[in-house]
Design a protein around this motif. Structure first.
Motif, PDB file in Angstrom:
ATOM      1  N   TRP A 237     -37.435  21.411 -13.130  1.00  0.00           N
ATOM      2  CA  TRP A 237     -37.358  22.850 -12.931  1.00  0.00           C
ATOM      3  C   TRP A 237     -36.682  23.563 -14.101  1.00  0.00           C
ATOM      4  CZ3 TRP A 237     -32.627  25.329 -12.759  1.00  0.00           C
ATOM      5  CH2 TRP A 237     -31.501  24.517 -12.587  1.00  0.00           C
ATOM      6  N   VAL A 238     -35.951  22.808 -14.935  1.00  0.00           N
ATOM      7  CA  VAL A 238     -35.274  23.422 -16.078  1.00  0.00           C
ATOM      8  C   VAL A 238     -36.284  24.055 -17.028  1.00  0.00           C
ATOM      9  CG1 VAL A 238     -33.866  22.969 -18.129  1.00  0.00           C
ATOM     10  CG2 VAL A 238     -33.253  21.931 -15.930  1.00  0.00           C
ATOM     11  N   GLU A 239     -37.384  23.360 -17.281  1.00  0.00           N
ATOM     12  CA  GLU A 239     -38.422  23.913 -18.158  1.00  0.00           C
ATOM     13  C   GLU A 239     -39.201  25.032 -17.475  1.00  0.00           C
ATOM     14  OE1 GLU A 239     -40.386  21.402 -21.482  1.00  0.00           O
ATOM     15  OE2 GLU A 239     -40.395  20.154 -19.667  1.00  0.00           O
ATOM     16  N   ARG A 240     -39.379  24.930 -16.162  1.00  0.00           N
ATOM     17  CA  ARG A 240     -40.138  25.947 -15.441  1.00  0.00           C
ATOM     18  C   ARG A 240     -39.360  27.249 -15.270  1.00  0.00           C
ATOM     19  NH1 ARG A 240     -41.249  21.641 -11.805  1.00  0.00           N
ATOM     20  NH2 ARG A 240     -39.931  22.683 -10.257  1.00  0.00           N
ATOM     21  N   ARG A 241     -38.040  27.145 -15.156  1.00  0.00           N
ATOM     22  CA  ARG A 241     -37.191  28.326 -14.948  1.00  0.00           C
ATOM     23  C   ARG A 241     -36.131  28.386 -16.049  1.00  0.00           C
ATOM     24  NH1 ARG A 241     -37.390  29.819  -9.527  1.00  0.00           N
ATOM     25  NH2 ARG A 241     -36.327  31.711 -10.239  1.00  0.00           N
TER      26      ARG A 241
ATOM     27  N   TYR B 137     -28.681  19.673 -19.625  1.00  0.00           N
ATOM     28  CA  TYR B 137     -29.487  20.858 -19.921  1.00  0.00           C
ATOM     29  C   TYR B 137     -30.306  20.661 -21.199  1.00  0.00           C
ATOM     30  CZ  TYR B 137     -30.655  25.598 -21.378  1.00  0.00           C
ATOM     31  OH  TYR B 137     -31.327  26.714 -21.809  1.00  0.00           O
ATOM     32  N   SER B 138     -29.685  20.148 -22.248  1.00  0.00           N
ATOM     33  CA  SER B 138     -30.363  19.972 -23.535  1.00  0.00           C
ATOM     34  C   SER B 138     -31.526  18.997 -23.438  1.00  0.00           C
ATOM     35  CB  SER B 138     -29.362  19.489 -24.592  1.00  0.00           C
ATOM     36  OG  SER B 138     -28.310  20.411 -24.765  1.00  0.00           O
ATOM     37  N   LEU B 139     -31.307  17.906 -22.738  1.00  0.00           N
ATOM     38  CA  LEU B 139     -32.360  16.901 -22.607  1.00  0.00           C
ATOM     39  C   LEU B 139     -33.530  17.435 -21.774  1.00  0.00           C
ATOM     40  CD1 LEU B 139     -30.230  13.669 -22.005  1.00  0.00           C
ATOM     41  CD2 LEU B 139     -31.401  14.364 -24.104  1.00  0.00           C
ATOM     42  N   GLU B 140     -33.212  18.132 -20.691  1.00  0.00           N
ATOM     43  CA  GLU B 140     -34.270  18.653 -19.828  1.00  0.00           C
ATOM     44  C   GLU B 140     -35.013  19.821 -20.471  1.00  0.00           C
ATOM     45  OE1 GLU B 140     -35.292  17.219 -16.953  1.00  0.00           O
ATOM     46  OE2 GLU B 140     -33.871  15.707 -17.637  1.00  0.00           O
ATOM     47  N   ALA B 141     -34.344  20.544 -21.369  1.00  0.00           N
ATOM     48  CA  ALA B 141     -34.985  21.649 -22.081  1.00  0.00           C
ATOM     49  C   ALA B 141     -35.735  21.158 -23.322  1.00  0.00           C
ATOM     50  CB  ALA B 141     -33.946  22.684 -22.488  1.00  0.00           C
ATOM     51  N   LYS B 142     -35.689  19.839 -23.568  1.00  0.00           N
ATOM     52  CA  LYS B 142     -36.420  19.196 -24.665  1.00  0.00           C
ATOM     53  C   LYS B 142     -35.955  19.667 -26.052  1.00  0.00           C
ATOM     54  CE  LYS B 142     -39.319  16.994 -21.902  1.00  0.00           C
ATOM     55  NZ  LYS B 142     -38.946  17.538 -20.604  1.00  0.00           N
ATOM     56  N   PHE B 143     -34.646  19.806 -26.224  1.00  0.00           N
ATOM     57  CA  PHE B 143     -34.115  20.180 -27.522  1.00  0.00           C
ATOM     58  C   PHE B 143     -34.030  18.961 -28.433  1.00  0.00           C
ATOM     59  CE2 PHE B 143     -31.715  23.741 -25.218  1.00  0.00           C
ATOM     60  CZ  PHE B 143     -32.705  24.666 -25.531  1.00  0.00           C
ATOM     61  N   GLU B 144     -34.194  19.184 -29.739  1.00  0.00           N
ATOM     62  CA  GLU B 144     -34.035  18.117 -30.722  1.00  0.00           C
ATOM     63  C   GLU B 144     -32.547  17.814 -30.927  1.00  0.00           C
ATOM     64  OE1 GLU B 144     -36.452  16.409 -32.059  1.00  0.00           O
ATOM     65  OE2 GLU B 144     -38.000  17.569 -31.031  1.00  0.00           O
ATOM     66  N   LYS B 145     -32.264  16.655 -31.575  1.00  0.00           N
ATOM     67  CA  LYS B 145     -30.887  16.194 -31.743  1.00  0.00           C
ATOM     68  C   LYS B 145     -30.022  17.225 -32.454  1.00  0.00           C
ATOM     69  CE  LYS B 145     -28.134  12.489 -33.797  1.00  0.00           C
ATOM     70  NZ  LYS B 145     -28.164  11.232 -34.603  1.00  0.00           N
ATOM     71  N   ALA B 146     -30.505  17.755 -33.590  1.00  0.00           N
ATOM     72  CA  ALA B 146     -29.721  18.729 -34.354  1.00  0.00           C
ATOM     73  C   ALA B 146     -29.454  19.980 -33.531  1.00  0.00           C
ATOM     74  CB  ALA B 146     -30.438  19.091 -35.649  1.00  0.00           C
ATOM     75  N   GLU B 147     -30.425  20.375 -32.727  1.00  0.00           N
ATOM     76  CA  GLU B 147     -30.265  21.571 -31.909  1.00  0.00           C
ATOM     77  C   GLU B 147     -29.259  21.342 -30.782  1.00  0.00           C
ATOM     78  OE1 GLU B 147     -33.147  25.071 -30.137  1.00  0.00           O
ATOM     79  OE2 GLU B 147     -33.956  23.055 -30.410  1.00  0.00           O
ATOM     80  N   ILE B 148     -29.224  20.129 -30.253  1.00  0.00           N
ATOM     81  CA  ILE B 148     -28.251  19.793 -29.216  1.00  0.00           C
ATOM     82  C   ILE B 148     -26.840  19.899 -29.776  1.00  0.00           C
ATOM     83  CG2 ILE B 148     -27.366  17.934 -27.744  1.00  0.00           C
ATOM     84  CD1 ILE B 148     -30.239  16.946 -27.453  1.00  0.00           C
TER      85      ILE B 148
END
Length: 249
Positions: free
Chosen positions: A125-129, A158-169
């Motif tokens: 649901w993190v990506e959906r909302r 949150y970062s993993l579920e939002a599919k952020f890259e390592k540098a962005e995390i």
């Protein structure tokens, strides 16, 4: 107020060296290491106060080291503001109560980080909302950070579920920590908790923190991360058990 002695300077210096090296090596985590170690010999509120200036310095340096600061700042500003709001509430609760039971919460937060690192957590649901998830995770991370100085478990999920890259995390975590530290510093100062002794002790540690942080940056590029992470996981696990034993033992 903490007593300034040679033993205090040596112990605090050793803790900050270790925490800054850890942070430089993985991109975040200075307060997650420094706070529980300091809390073994003092109360949690004092431990958090001692880490305020070094953590702010570490966050700024880490953000700059990853590059593209303005882009990351603009993108993650809403999340950081949510974290700041939560941190204000958590910090005020800590100031009023200063309970030793928050050491248990700190230990649980560290164990939570270790579990997240070990198992795949799926919250589709993190990506959906995205807006709702940003609000919930940012605010929750802030409250936890205000109470215990540890936001990492919530921000990592949150970062993993939002599919952020390592540098962005790394950028996201450090920006949220920076905003959280800013409001903590303001609240501790307004409530007369940031005494001269704590200010002197933490300020004198900045050079040590700088050296260890950049050593961590260099090590990050050279060692096998899996081996290094396993050592750190073991260290954090034992640290969390020590906190739990201190409170309930």
């Amino acid at each position: 107020m903490i007593e300034l002695s040679l033993e205090t300077f040596l112990l605090t210096g050793a803790i900050f060296l270790l925490a800054a090296f850890f942070h430089g090596s993985i991109g975040f985590g200075f307060p997650m290491v420094a706070t529980p170690l300091l809390a073994l010999s003092t109360n949690l509120q004092t431990a958090i106060i001692l880490t305020l200036l070094p953590t702010t310095f570490v966050n700024l340096t880490s953000i700059a080291n990853e590059g593209q600061f303005l882009r990351a700042f603009r993108k993650h500003l809403p999340l950081a503001l949510c974290a700041m709001t939560g941190s204000a509430i958590g910090t005020q609760i800590l100031i009023v109560s200063n309970s030793e039971l928050f050491k248990v919460l700190l230990a649980v937060a560290i164990l939570g980080y270790l579990m997240i690192d070990k198992f795949q957590v799926r919250l589709e649901w993190v990506e959906r909302r995205p807006n709702l998830s940003m609000l919930i995770f940012g605010f929750t991370a802030g409250v936890l950070g205000g109470l215990t100085n540890v936001m990492a478990p919530i921000l990592i999920i949150y970062s993993l579920e939002a599919k952020f890259e390592k540098a962005e995390i790394v950028q996201l975590a450090n920006i949220c920590f920076l905003f959280g530290k800013a409001i903590q510093l303001a609240l501790f100062t307004l409530n007369g908790k940031f005494a001269l002794n704590e200010l002197m002790l933490s300020s004198t540690m900045l050079l040590l923190v700088f050296i260890a942080l950049f050593a961590g940056f260099k090590i990050k590029r050279r060692i096998q991360q899996q081996t290094y992470k396993q050592v750190l996981r073991t260290f954090l696990f034992l640290l969390s058990l020590s906190l739990l034993y201190q409170v309930v033992g």
